[in-house]
Design a protein around this motif. Structure first.
Motif, short mmCIF file in Angstrom:
data_model
loop_
_atom_site.label_atom_id
_atom_site.label_comp_id
_atom_site.label_asym_id
_atom_site.label_seq_id
_atom_site.Cartn_x
_atom_site.Cartn_y
_atom_site.Cartn_z
N LYS A 120 -3.25 -23.26 -62.31
CA LYS A 120 -3.46 -22.56 -61.07
C LYS A 120 -4.06 -23.07 -60.28
O LYS A 120 -3.96 -23.20 -59.06
CB LYS A 120 -3.48 -21.00 -61.35
N GLU B 101 -1.50 -26.93 -52.80
CA GLU B 101 -1.00 -26.07 -51.74
C GLU B 101 -1.99 -26.63 -50.45
O GLU B 101 -1.57 -26.55 -49.37
CB GLU B 101 -1.07 -24.98 -52.14
N LYS B 102 -3.02 -26.66 -50.66
CA LYS B 102 -4.22 -26.83 -49.60
C LYS B 102 -3.88 -28.07 -49.04
O LYS B 102 -4.09 -28.34 -47.70
CB LYS B 102 -5.52 -26.54 -50.04
N LEU C 50 -7.57 -16.50 -56.58
CA LEU C 50 -8.03 -17.62 -56.19
C LEU C 50 -8.60 -17.63 -55.02
O LEU C 50 -7.89 -17.16 -53.89
CB LEU C 50 -7.03 -18.69 -56.35
N ARG C 51 -9.84 -18.04 -54.74
CA ARG C 51 -10.14 -18.13 -53.33
C ARG C 51 -11.52 -19.34 -53.43
O ARG C 51 -11.94 -19.87 -54.61
CB ARG C 51 -11.12 -16.80 -53.02
N ARG C 52 -11.87 -19.59 -52.15
CA ARG C 52 -12.88 -20.53 -51.99
C ARG C 52 -14.36 -19.90 -52.48
O ARG C 52 -14.56 -19.07 -52.19
CB ARG C 52 -13.03 -21.03 -50.67
N LEU D 104 -13.02 -24.27 -55.63
CA LEU D 104 -12.01 -22.95 -55.88
C LEU D 104 -12.52 -22.11 -56.91
O LEU D 104 -12.70 -22.86 -58.08
CB LEU D 104 -10.54 -23.16 -55.87
N ALA E 71 -3.46 -24.78 -56.41
CA ALA E 71 -3.86 -24.40 -55.21
C ALA E 71 -4.63 -25.65 -54.47
O ALA E 71 -4.49 -25.40 -53.45
CB ALA E 71 -5.37 -23.47 -55.46
#
Length: 132
Positions: A89, A96-97, A4-6, A48, A93
């Motif tokens: 997921k 979490e952010k 997972l990433r931006r 994301l 995320a």
């Protein structure tokens, strides 16, 4: 393994291919004007991506409202990858952010979010100009 990433400009083609694979429902994003407008929208959003190796499996796009709320506007997992928990997921995320924000989802698939145990809160109305 899911990564997972931006979102970044380098992900543009992958993202639009994913959207295109979804069919008519997402066509507004795929016209020339729609695509250009969505690129601008992505730049101002928390977007994301969920990659499995080199393959984009899903994404979420959210609007962060200062220090209070996050509004999830788009959540899409590739049809062939659904059922693997990727959407969940992506949502995790976001939490979490932004752990101190209330997260809301703009949904047109309520059953999915109910299955995850999310509570329905209020209603969304589309505002149109009055015809007088």
């Amino acid at each position: 393994m899911l990564n997972l990433r931006r979102y970044g400009k380098q992900d543009e083609n992958d993202l639009f291919q994913l959207i295109e694979s979804e069919g008519e429902e997402w066509n507004d994003y795929l016209t020339e004007e729609g695509r250009e407008n969505y690129k601008k929208t992505l730049a101002g959003s928390l977007t994301l991506l969920a990659y499995e190796g080199e393959e984009l499996c899903g994404y979420s796009r959210s609007i962060v409202d200062g220090e209070f709320h996050v509004y999830v506007c788009d959540l899409l997992v590739h049809q062939e990858k659904r059922g693997n928990g990727y959407g969940e997921k992506l949502m995790a995320a976001i939490y979490e952010k932004y752990p101190n924000h209330t997260v809301f989802v703009m949904s047109d698939v309520d059953e999915y979010y109910e299955k995850l145990g999310y509570r329905k809160e209020g209603t969304v109305f589309e505002v149109t100009p009055s015809l007088s």
